[in-house]
Design a protein around this motif. Structure first.
Motif, short mmCIF file in Angstrom:
data_model
loop_
_atom_site.label_atom_id
_atom_site.label_comp_id
_atom_site.label_asym_id
_atom_site.label_seq_id
_atom_site.Cartn_x
_atom_site.Cartn_y
_atom_site.Cartn_z
N GLY A 1 1.28 17.30 -1.88
CA GLY A 1 0.13 17.32 -0.99
C GLY A 1 0.06 16.09 -0.10
N PHE A 2 1.17 15.42 0.04
CA PHE A 2 1.26 14.15 0.78
C PHE A 2 2.63 14.12 1.44
CE2 PHE A 2 2.96 9.75 0.54
CZ PHE A 2 2.09 9.13 1.43
N PHE A 3 2.64 14.11 2.78
CA PHE A 3 3.91 14.23 3.50
C PHE A 3 4.11 13.14 4.54
CE2 PHE A 3 2.72 18.52 2.09
CZ PHE A 3 3.81 18.82 1.29
N ALA A 4 3.38 12.04 4.39
CA ALA A 4 3.68 10.91 5.27
C ALA A 4 5.12 10.45 5.02
CB ALA A 4 2.71 9.76 5.01
N TYR A 5 5.56 10.58 3.79
CA TYR A 5 6.95 10.37 3.42
C TYR A 5 7.49 11.67 2.83
CZ TYR A 5 6.01 5.38 3.90
OH TYR A 5 5.67 4.15 4.38
N GLY A 6 8.80 11.75 2.68
CA GLY A 6 9.40 12.95 2.14
C GLY A 6 9.16 13.09 0.65
N PRO B 1 0.81 -1.23 0.00
CA PRO B 1 0.00 0.00 0.00
C PRO B 1 0.83 1.27 0.00
CG PRO B 1 -0.10 -1.09 2.15
CD PRO B 1 0.57 -2.04 1.21
N ASP B 2 1.99 1.27 0.66
CA ASP B 2 2.83 2.46 0.66
C ASP B 2 3.43 2.71 -0.72
OD1 ASP B 2 2.28 2.73 3.34
OD2 ASP B 2 4.11 1.76 4.00
N GLU B 3 3.89 1.66 -1.36
CA GLU B 3 4.42 1.81 -2.71
C GLU B 3 3.32 2.27 -3.66
OE1 GLU B 3 7.23 -0.82 -5.66
OE2 GLU B 3 5.45 -1.82 -4.84
N ARG B 4 2.14 1.69 -3.51
CA ARG B 4 1.02 2.07 -4.37
C ARG B 4 0.67 3.55 -4.20
NH1 ARG B 4 -2.02 -2.02 -3.09
NH2 ARG B 4 -3.23 -1.01 -1.46
N GLN B 5 0.66 4.02 -2.96
CA GLN B 5 0.37 5.43 -2.71
C GLN B 5 1.43 6.34 -3.33
OE1 GLN B 5 -2.21 6.86 -1.59
NE2 GLN B 5 -1.55 8.93 -1.06
N ILE B 6 2.69 5.94 -3.19
CA ILE B 6 3.77 6.73 -3.77
C ILE B 6 3.63 6.81 -5.29
CG2 ILE B 6 6.26 6.68 -4.24
CD1 ILE B 6 6.65 5.79 -1.35
N MET B 7 3.25 5.70 -5.91
CA MET B 7 3.07 5.71 -7.37
C MET B 7 1.94 6.63 -7.78
SD MET B 7 5.45 3.87 -8.54
CE MET B 7 6.67 3.45 -7.28
N PHE B 8 0.83 6.57 -7.07
CA PHE B 8 -0.32 7.39 -7.42
C PHE B 8 -0.01 8.88 -7.23
CE2 PHE B 8 -3.44 3.71 -6.40
CZ PHE B 8 -3.10 3.12 -7.61
N VAL B 9 0.65 9.21 -6.12
CA VAL B 9 0.99 10.61 -5.88
C VAL B 9 1.99 11.10 -6.91
CG1 VAL B 9 2.09 12.21 -4.25
CG2 VAL B 9 0.47 10.50 -3.42
N THR B 10 3.00 10.28 -7.21
CA THR B 10 4.01 10.67 -8.18
C THR B 10 3.40 10.88 -9.56
OG1 THR B 10 5.71 9.45 -6.96
CG2 THR B 10 6.19 9.99 -9.25
N ALA B 11 2.43 10.05 -9.92
CA ALA B 11 1.81 10.16 -11.23
C ALA B 11 1.08 11.49 -11.40
CB ALA B 11 0.85 9.01 -11.45
N TYR C 1 9.29 0.15 -3.93
CA TYR C 1 9.75 1.53 -3.89
C TYR C 1 8.94 2.27 -2.84
CZ TYR C 1 11.55 6.09 -5.28
OH TYR C 1 12.18 7.31 -5.28
N ALA C 2 9.32 2.06 -1.60
CA ALA C 2 8.85 2.92 -0.53
C ALA C 2 10.04 3.87 -0.26
CB ALA C 2 8.44 2.11 0.69
N VAL C 3 10.29 4.23 0.96
CA VAL C 3 11.42 5.14 1.21
C VAL C 3 12.44 4.51 2.14
CG1 VAL C 3 9.92 7.13 0.90
CG2 VAL C 3 10.32 6.26 3.21
N ASP C 4 12.20 3.28 2.55
CA ASP C 4 13.01 2.68 3.62
C ASP C 4 14.46 2.50 3.22
OD1 ASP C 4 10.60 2.05 5.41
OD2 ASP C 4 10.08 1.04 3.55
N THR C 5 14.71 1.99 2.03
CA THR C 5 16.10 1.74 1.64
C THR C 5 16.84 3.06 1.41
OG1 THR C 5 15.43 1.51 -0.68
CG2 THR C 5 15.59 -0.50 0.63
N MET C 6 16.15 4.06 0.90
CA MET C 6 16.79 5.36 0.72
C MET C 6 17.12 6.00 2.06
SD MET C 6 14.76 7.06 -2.52
CE MET C 6 15.80 8.51 -2.43
N LEU C 7 16.21 5.87 3.02
CA LEU C 7 16.47 6.40 4.35
C LEU C 7 17.68 5.72 4.98
CD1 LEU C 7 15.68 8.18 6.78
CD2 LEU C 7 14.18 6.32 7.52
N ALA C 8 17.75 4.39 4.89
CA ALA C 8 18.89 3.66 5.45
C ALA C 8 20.19 4.10 4.79
CB ALA C 8 18.68 2.16 5.28
#
Length: 622
Positions: free
Chosen positions: A79-84, A46-56, A163-170
């Motif tokens: 308009g979405f800041f749960a992630y950076g 669901p997090d990856e899906r949300q990121i894709m929809f927002v990015t689109a 593609y969430a943000v976890d690996t980039m954060l690490a």
């Protein structure tokens, strides 16, 4: 583990190290890119899906309109800041460039693959940074072994396939720790500027990087102490504050450059950050965090990390290595060896502060530990090599443990790749439904889970519109209205489709809150509601016919349906107990499909629910 000799000729030694590191990075890249499109773009996370929809939805106005860009209504505002915003902008720019060559890459069903490549590359970068940090703190051998252990850590491999943000954060966390150690050893304004820029990028990836200010403060203090002749930490405070101000100023500027709408759309930014914080702390009640009711702070997250995220051998040696690192820091403090303490304290401070905060959360998703797992691997490597370099008994023991840890970690990763080699269970279940269930049958599905058959199914998986549906609101309050809806659903439905254990493994943990729904799952799994399990799909980490199985019918205890009990277990299975929901529901859930075999009247159903149904309150009753 081959110990590098100090007598090895320098060039040959460097070439050998580069060769080993290259091999480690190649293995890390292979397992992270392996079957990267394993879900055919259905985006089950669901997090990856949300990121894709927002990015689109993002688009940069061209030609640039400053007035529009600097307003909350800008099309460049997520308009979405749960992630950076940095991961979103990075993906949007890369997808737009790719679309110039291949127009199909403009849509989220295609450019998700670009994001996953970024995720995998970021994680390989983390492996390289573990080597660099290990070489700096210890020596090349520790760096190489630590990098190997991270390369073979299953949670890193799993999260690289989303593609969430976890690996980039690490990645940014390890980069900051490495740069901070280097800046402390040889301080300069340029180095502190680099640290600040990395911190700003980390914050623009996920705001949970904020506790990095603690180890960075220690790094600034340690650097200032080394410049003072009296070697006193207190006398170095002014210079430390100056360096920290440089880091903070550059970090703020970088953050606003990479996430400008945190300021321009401040109300949305603050609201989203607070919502995520309240969710994590259990201040707001979310269905997907009710699985954590009754779990122990720190112990649950640590045990799940050891067993599932890292594998037991690596997890145990990682925790032991962390304890050894803490002990080393205490010894340095007692002996007032401030320079040595400062070096080891930087990564240690991050681990203790971050885990101290995260481990106390109500929500304990396994991915929360990704920013500290590389340190556990590094400290585990340091402990193993310290044993190998000790007296004979410890040397033999260290070598034996090293072999076990490396072999077990490699086998675990190899087994986990079976998840991506196999067809996703939801796709298997959808195909079965399309082929086996006649059109216009009534399917009862659950809210708060991915419905089956998949509404987004394509080609042989496109049958969502053939059927009629009853949605069971399992997380709604147990009252007489919910009872009526449930009885109606059970009477009119031909099949009950359960996509995963998300609901039936969490709701029965709350029998006082959900007495009716708990009883429903008990009766359904016991096949006492006139429905019988006729299909299930399983995918587990598997190697050489040995599967690593997470238990979904214990803790809480539920009866296992007959078909699953007879055909769902093998003598060679290793059942390792409960796994956190986030470990399996995205890439290897277990869907269950029940078929009505005996129509029951309302009176018969009520008799099975017994006193539970009779004691239900009216809707909205206190």
């Amino acid at each position: 583990m081959l110990q590098l000799s100090a007598h090895t000729p320098s060039r040959r030694r460097q070439a050998f190290v580069r060769l080993l590191l290259g091999a480690i990075l190649a293995v890390a890249l292979f397992v992270r890119l392996y079957r990267l499109t394993w879900d055919r773009g259905f985006l089950f996370h669901p997090d990856e899906r949300q990121i894709m929809f927002v990015t689109a939805q993002l688009s940069f106005p061209w030609p640039p309109d400053p007035a529009l860009l600097l307003s909350p209504e800008s099309p460049w505002n997520p308009g979405f800041f749960a992630y950076g915003s940095l991961p979103l902008y990075l993906l949007r720019i890369a997808a737009s460039l790719a679309a110039l060559v291949q127009p199909a890459m403009a849509g989220p069903r295609s450019f998700y693959a670009i994001g996953r490549v970024f995720s995998a590359l970021a994680d390989v970068g983390t492996v390289a940074l573990v080597y660099a940090l290990g070489r700096t703190l210890y020596d090349e051998a520790v760096g190489l072994l630590g990098a190997t252990l991270v390369a073979l850590t299953v949670l890193h491999v799993q999260l690289s396939h989303f593609y969430a943000v976890d690996t980039m954060l690490a990645f940014f966390v390890m980069l900051i720790l490495y740069l901070a150690v280097r800046a402390m050893q040889r301080p300069s304004t340029r180095r502190w500027i680099g640290v600040g820029a990395a911190l700003g990028a980390a914050l623009a990836t996920k705001i949970s990087a904020a506790p990095l200010v603690v180890p960075l403060g220690l790094a600034c203090l340690g650097a200032a102490v080394q410049r003072r002749e009296d070697d006193s930490p207190s006398s170095a405070l002014p210079r430390a504050a100056q360096d920290l101000a440089i880091v903070g100023g550059v970090a703020l500027a970088t953050f606003l450059l990479l996430q400008p709408y945190a300021l321009i759309d401040a109300s949305q930014f603050v609201g989203d950050v607070l919502k995520e914080s309240w969710m994590a702390r259990g201040i707001i009640d979310m269905p997907y965090t009710r699985q954590y009711v009754g779990t122990q702070p720190y112990l649950y997250l640590l045990s799940q990390t050891v067993v599932w995220s890292m594998g037991i051998p690596l997890g145990v040696i990682g925790v032991a290595g962390a304890l050894a690192a803490i002990g080393q820091a205490i010894r340095y403090a007692i002996r007032r060896r401030w320079a040595q303490l400062g070096i080891v304290a930087i990564p240690l401070a991050w681990f203790l502060v971050y885990f101290g905060i995260t481990g106390s959360f109500h929500a304990k998703f396994l991915r929360y530990m990704l920013p500290v797992i590389p340190l556990l691997c590094l400290w585990g490597a340091a402990l193993l090599l310290a044993m190998i370099r000790s007296a004979r008994v410890w040397r033999v023991l260290g070598l034996a443990i090293s072999v076990v840890v490396l072999a077990a970690s490699g086998l675990y990763v190899a087994a986990y790749l079976n998840v991506y080699r196999s067809t996703h269970p939801w796709m298997q279940a959808t195909e079965w439904i399309c082929n086996e269930i006649p059109a216009r049958q009534v399917l009862m599905i659950e809210h708060w889970d991915n419905p089956l058959p998949m509404p987004q199914g394509r080609d042989e998986l496109d049958c969502w519109l053939r059927y009629r549906y009853v949605i069971f609101g399992a997380y709604y309050a147990d009252d007489t209205e919910k009872l009526e809806d449930l009885l109606h659903g059970l009477q009119v439905s031909d099949y009950i489709v359960i996509s995963s254990h998300r609901l039936y493994n969490s709701i029965p943990r709350l029998p006082e809150r959900y007495p009716l729904t708990t009883r429903y799952y008990e009766l359904l799994m016991a096949e006492e509601l006139g429905f019988e399990l006729v299909y299930f799909a399983q995918v587990y980490p598997e190697l050489a016919n040995v599967r690593l199985v997470h238990e979904t019918f214990r803790d809480p205890d539920l009866p296992m349906p007959r078909l699953l009990a007879e055909e769902g277990r093998r003598p060679t299975d290793l059942v390792l107990g409960r796994a956190d929901e986030s470990y399996s529901v995205y890439d290897h859930p277990m869907p269950l499909i029940f078929r009505k075999t005996e129509p029951l009247s309302e009176a018969q159903l009520l008799a099975r629910f017994g006193g539970v149904a009779e004691a239900l309150p009216e809707p909205d009753a206190p």
